[in-house]
Write a protein that holds these residues in place. Sequence first.
Motif, PDB file in Angstrom:
ATOM      1  N   SER A  12       0.826  -1.208   0.000  1.00  0.00           N
ATOM      2  CA  SER A  12       0.000   0.000   0.000  1.00  0.00           C
ATOM      3  C   SER A  12       0.862   1.260   0.000  1.00  0.00           C
ATOM      4  O   SER A  12       0.454   2.296  -0.527  1.00  0.00           O
ATOM      5  N   TYR A  67       1.455   2.244  -3.527  1.00  0.00           N
ATOM      6  CA  TYR A  67       0.290   2.860  -4.159  1.00  0.00           C
ATOM      7  C   TYR A  67       0.067   4.275  -3.643  1.00  0.00           C
ATOM      8  O   TYR A  67      -0.273   5.192  -4.415  1.00  0.00           O
ATOM      9  N   PHE A  83      -8.150   6.121  -0.865  1.00  0.00           N
ATOM     10  CA  PHE A  83      -7.439   4.843  -0.881  1.00  0.00           C
ATOM     11  C   PHE A  83      -7.168   4.345   0.533  1.00  0.00           C
ATOM     12  O   PHE A  83      -7.351   3.154   0.825  1.00  0.00           O
ATOM     13  N   ASP A 111      -8.337   0.990   2.282  1.00  0.00           N
ATOM     14  CA  ASP A 111      -7.218   0.080   2.528  1.00  0.00           C
ATOM     15  C   ASP A 111      -7.225  -0.472   3.946  1.00  0.00           C
ATOM     16  O   ASP A 111      -6.625  -1.526   4.192  1.00  0.00           O
ATOM     17  N   ALA A 151      -8.800  -3.708   3.805  1.00  0.00           N
ATOM     18  CA  ALA A 151      -7.921  -4.635   3.097  1.00  0.00           C
ATOM     19  C   ALA A 151      -6.754  -5.074   3.972  1.00  0.00           C
ATOM     20  O   ALA A 151      -6.322  -6.230   3.917  1.00  0.00           O
TER      21      ALA A 151
END
Length: 308
Positions: free
Chosen positions: A186, A189, A236, A240, A243
């Motif tokens: 992450s 990203y 995001f 996240d 996630a």
Amino acid sequence: MAWYVLRRLLQMIPVFLGATLLIYALVFLVPGDPIHALAGDKPMTPAVEAQLRARYHLDQPFIVQYLLYLKGIVTFDFGTAFSGRPVRDELVRAFPITIRLAFMALVIEAVFGVVFGLVAGLRKGKLFDSTMLVISLIVIAVPVFVVGFLAQFLLGVKWGIAPVTVTGKAGVGELLVPAFVLGSLSFAYVLRLTRNSVAENMSADYVRTATAKGLSRPRVVTVHILRNSMIPVITFLGADLGALMGGAIVTEGIFNIPGVGGTLYQAITRGEPPTVVSFVTVLIVIFLISNLVVDLLYAALDPRIRYA
């Protein structure tokens, strides 16, 4: 603002019901009989089998089981695992560890990703920008379990500067390396999102206007460029968090962390629907709350959303 929050909470109700119904249906349709799996190779009398089915409501139709499950959620009664221990005790034991690990990973990826992405965006096309793009691509290409085993071997076995595995206490110091491993993908990203957004906002009209008014470079970067560039990054990061909670299964397995991942994996292999559904339900609630926080941060970052 209060009405906006209330509306978002009301929108979360059908999402929660639909997600829990889907999860419960998938667990319900898994092949095999959990009662027979619980007995293993040992013989079980019909009376004992009937008693166990009644205890876990397996003798009821699917919709009745689901409604009883929703009733248990409202009363914070998540049922009993096949081991005889209340599922709520398993939740209380495992979730604080995984939440601590996920938040540490989230902070690491947010801080390092935003800082490096900001510098790369301000220096677009230069050496630092190209280096960060190459590093982020390498991190994205390498699987998390490879990064985990590599960090465990180098930092724990070869150099001895970090514990190889995590103890039952799972302190912050012990979770530092697993948090870096969990947040590594992450981080790449976040870095690329921040870099692209900053580079795009550098040529915006409001940035040129602020510069023409004589505002200092640090104020233009922090107040105008960075603030407006954070909207996609916040989106995001909010998604996240859920996630990270789910992706912690691999990291917890590598570092032997007694969190949600290991407990959920064991429950799936043993075929324990109450434990699996309860853990996934809490993950759904955390995901919904994180998205609500993201919506509120939109209003704080963008005045147009707040005034609308």
